[in-house]
Design a protein around this motif. Structure first.
Motif, PDB file in Angstrom:
ATOM      1  N   PRO A 235       0.843  -1.206   0.000  1.00 45.19           N
ATOM      2  CA  PRO A 235       0.000   0.000   0.000  1.00 45.19           C
ATOM      3  C   PRO A 235       0.871   1.247   0.000  1.00 45.19           C
ATOM      4  N   SER A 236       0.306   2.345  -0.445  1.00 48.02           N
ATOM      5  CA  SER A 236       1.051   3.600  -0.441  1.00 48.02           C
ATOM      6  C   SER A 236       1.129   4.142   0.982  1.00 48.02           C
ATOM      7  N   ALA A 237       1.987   5.123   1.165  1.00 48.28           N
ATOM      8  CA  ALA A 237       2.139   5.738   2.489  1.00 48.28           C
ATOM      9  C   ALA A 237       0.831   6.393   2.926  1.00 48.28           C
ATOM     10  N   LEU A 238       0.145   7.038   2.000  1.00 45.26           N
ATOM     11  CA  LEU A 238      -1.117   7.696   2.352  1.00 45.26           C
ATOM     12  C   LEU A 238      -2.177   6.676   2.759  1.00 45.26           C
ATOM     13  N   GLN A 239      -2.218   5.541   2.074  1.00 50.63           N
ATOM     14  CA  GLN A 239      -3.181   4.500   2.443  1.00 50.63           C
ATOM     15  C   GLN A 239      -2.870   3.934   3.830  1.00 50.63           C
ATOM     16  N   ALA A 240      -1.597   3.728   4.117  1.00 50.87           N
ATOM     17  CA  ALA A 240      -1.212   3.208   5.429  1.00 50.87           C
ATOM     18  C   ALA A 240      -1.514   4.225   6.533  1.00 50.87           C
ATOM     19  N   LEU A 241      -1.257   5.500   6.260  1.00 53.47           N
ATOM     20  CA  LEU A 241      -1.560   6.544   7.252  1.00 53.47           C
ATOM     21  C   LEU A 241      -3.065   6.645   7.492  1.00 53.47           C
ATOM     22  N   GLU A 242      -3.841   6.524   6.412  1.00 54.52           N
ATOM     23  CA  GLU A 242      -5.298   6.567   6.553  1.00 54.52           C
ATOM     24  C   GLU A 242      -5.795   5.379   7.371  1.00 54.52           C
ATOM     25  N   ALA A 243      -5.221   4.193   7.119  1.00 51.37           N
ATOM     26  CA  ALA A 243      -5.612   3.007   7.881  1.00 51.37           C
ATOM     27  C   ALA A 243      -5.228   3.145   9.347  1.00 51.37           C
ATOM     28  N   ALA A 244      -4.047   3.711   9.606  1.00 52.14           N
ATOM     29  CA  ALA A 244      -3.617   3.919  10.991  1.00 52.14           C
ATOM     30  C   ALA A 244      -4.541   4.889  11.703  1.00 52.14           C
ATOM     31  N   GLY A 245      -4.946   5.949  11.004  1.00 53.54           N
ATOM     32  CA  GLY A 245      -5.875   6.898  11.601  1.00 53.54           C
ATOM     33  C   GLY A 245      -7.218   6.270  11.917  1.00 53.54           C
ATOM     34  N   GLY A 246      -7.685   5.376  11.034  1.00 50.58           N
ATOM     35  CA  GLY A 246      -8.942   4.676  11.298  1.00 50.58           C
ATOM     36  C   GLY A 246      -8.838   3.738  12.483  1.00 50.58           C
TER      37      GLY A 246
ATOM     38  N   GLN B 141      -4.247  -2.019   6.351  1.00 56.85           N
ATOM     39  CA  GLN B 141      -4.376  -2.106   7.805  1.00 56.85           C
ATOM     40  C   GLN B 141      -3.114  -2.691   8.435  1.00 56.85           C
ATOM     41  N   LEU B 142      -2.528  -3.672   7.764  1.00 57.91           N
ATOM     42  CA  LEU B 142      -1.296  -4.282   8.267  1.00 57.91           C
ATOM     43  C   LEU B 142      -0.204  -3.226   8.425  1.00 57.91           C
ATOM     44  N   PHE B 143      -0.017  -2.411   7.398  1.00 56.85           N
ATOM     45  CA  PHE B 143       1.011  -1.375   7.480  1.00 56.85           C
ATOM     46  C   PHE B 143       0.587  -0.240   8.410  1.00 56.85           C
ATOM     47  N   GLY B 144      -0.725  -0.058   8.590  1.00 51.25           N
ATOM     48  CA  GLY B 144      -1.181   0.895   9.590  1.00 51.25           C
ATOM     49  C   GLY B 144      -0.740   0.476  10.986  1.00 51.25           C
ATOM     50  N   TYR B 145      -0.865  -0.820  11.283  1.00 49.40           N
ATOM     51  CA  TYR B 145      -0.376  -1.342  12.563  1.00 49.40           C
ATOM     52  C   TYR B 145       1.133  -1.161  12.684  1.00 49.40           C
TER      53      TYR B 145
ATOM     54  N   LEU C 242      -7.917  -1.611  19.020  1.00 49.80           N
ATOM     55  CA  LEU C 242      -6.510  -1.192  18.971  1.00 49.80           C
ATOM     56  C   LEU C 242      -5.994  -0.884  20.371  1.00 49.80           C
ATOM     57  N   TRP C 243      -6.783  -0.146  21.138  1.00 47.97           N
ATOM     58  CA  TRP C 243      -6.330   0.252  22.472  1.00 47.97           C
ATOM     59  C   TRP C 243      -6.262  -0.941  23.412  1.00 47.97           C
ATOM     60  N   GLN C 244      -7.163  -1.901  23.246  1.00 48.44           N
ATOM     61  CA  GLN C 244      -7.098  -3.124  24.040  1.00 48.44           C
ATOM     62  C   GLN C 244      -5.828  -3.908  23.712  1.00 48.44           C
ATOM     63  N   ALA C 245      -5.558  -4.036  22.406  1.00 48.40           N
ATOM     64  CA  ALA C 245      -4.354  -4.760  21.989  1.00 48.40           C
ATOM     65  C   ALA C 245      -3.089  -4.029  22.435  1.00 48.40           C
TER      66      ALA C 245
END
Length: 262
Positions: free
Chosen positions: A41-52, A224-228, A59-62
């Motif tokens: 994925p592109s950097a923008l897609q990964a950043l968007e997934a991380a923001g989501g 989502q993987l790269f967002g993590y 996420l906070w539980q994990a």
């Protein structure tokens, strides 16, 4: 702008510029570069997934599960490692007798014993905590023993000549002398504990961000993987910064840190 302010601002600006350049290169490689046809994925897609992900309770539980494993294992490793290191470093015979076994065990990664630990403890947070402990306490013990062993013998003899007991020499001379070694070992072990806690979930099935990474990989959600991955990177930077701050606070009297303050 004073020289001190400039010296503190310049590294921050340089680091931020480096991050932006890295993201720009990632975006180029993933969109029009050689990996444009790859599932990266592109950097923008990964950043968007991380923001989501930041808005999801999962996420906070994990993240909480991962941090509990990392810090519990690190605190236990620091406690046992310092006690063992002081005991070894206080005796030249013990220092020389244990040097080879400890140096042999130090480079062994926790992933080697992961199958056995999972078999005994199961895919639980206890499994991750034990792996963090195993991956941290030997290095802390080695550094602690080295710090105790390298204490200036003249300083020890001076304390004894003033009538100080062995306990007083240990608490007022030996441990302060060994603190830089201990502080460095814990600072290095802090981000390592996060990596081990993630591996415990990724390969051992334990709770936390590692398990979330595995689920994203299995589902094929690359963004989502790269967002993590991005979230883990930021978390690692926070832990590294906190460990450096703790080391500076604990060792503010040390010549190295007094020099940095000026």
């Amino acid at each position: 702008m004073t020289a001190m302010t400039r010296s503190r601002t310049l590294p921050t600006l340089t680091g931020a510029a480096g991050v932006l350049v890295a993201l720009a290169m990632w975006q180029f490689v993933a969109t029009v570069g050689p990996l444009s046809r790859a599932p990266l994925p592109s950097a923008l897609q990964a950043l968007e997934a991380a923001g989501g992900l930041l808005g999801t309770p999962g996420l906070w539980q994990a993240t909480g599960d991962t941090l509990v494993m990392a810090f519990t294992g690190l605190i236990a490793a620091a406690f046992v490692g310092v006690l063992l290191g002081v005991a070894i470093g206080s005796s030249p015979l013990a220092m020389h007798a244990t040097r080879v076994p400890l140096e042999f065990l130090k480079p062994i990664p926790p992933i080697v014993i992961l199958p056995v630990v999972v078999l005994v403890l199961g895919p639980t947070s206890g499994m991750g905590t034990f792996l963090v402990f195993f991956g941290s306490f030997i290095a802390i013990a080695v550094q602690s023993s080295a710090g105790v062993f390298d204490t200036d013998p003249v300083t020890r003899a001076t304390g004894a000549s003033y009538g100080m007991s062995r306990a007083e020499i240990l608490g007022r001379i030996v441990l302060p002398s060994a603190l830089p070694y201990i502080g460095t070992a814990i600072r290095v072990a802090a981000p390592t504990s996060l990596v081990i806690a993630v591996v415990a979930g990724l390969l051992g099935g334990g709770p936390g961000l590692g398990q979330s990474l595995l689920m994203s990989q299995i589902s094929g959600n690359q963004a989502q993987l790269f967002g993590y991955v991005l979230i883990l990177g930021v978390l690692g930077l926070v832990i590294q910064g906190l460990s450096q701050w703790g080391e500076r606070t604990l060792l503010h009297w040390h010549p190295q840190y007094r020099k940095e303050q000026h």
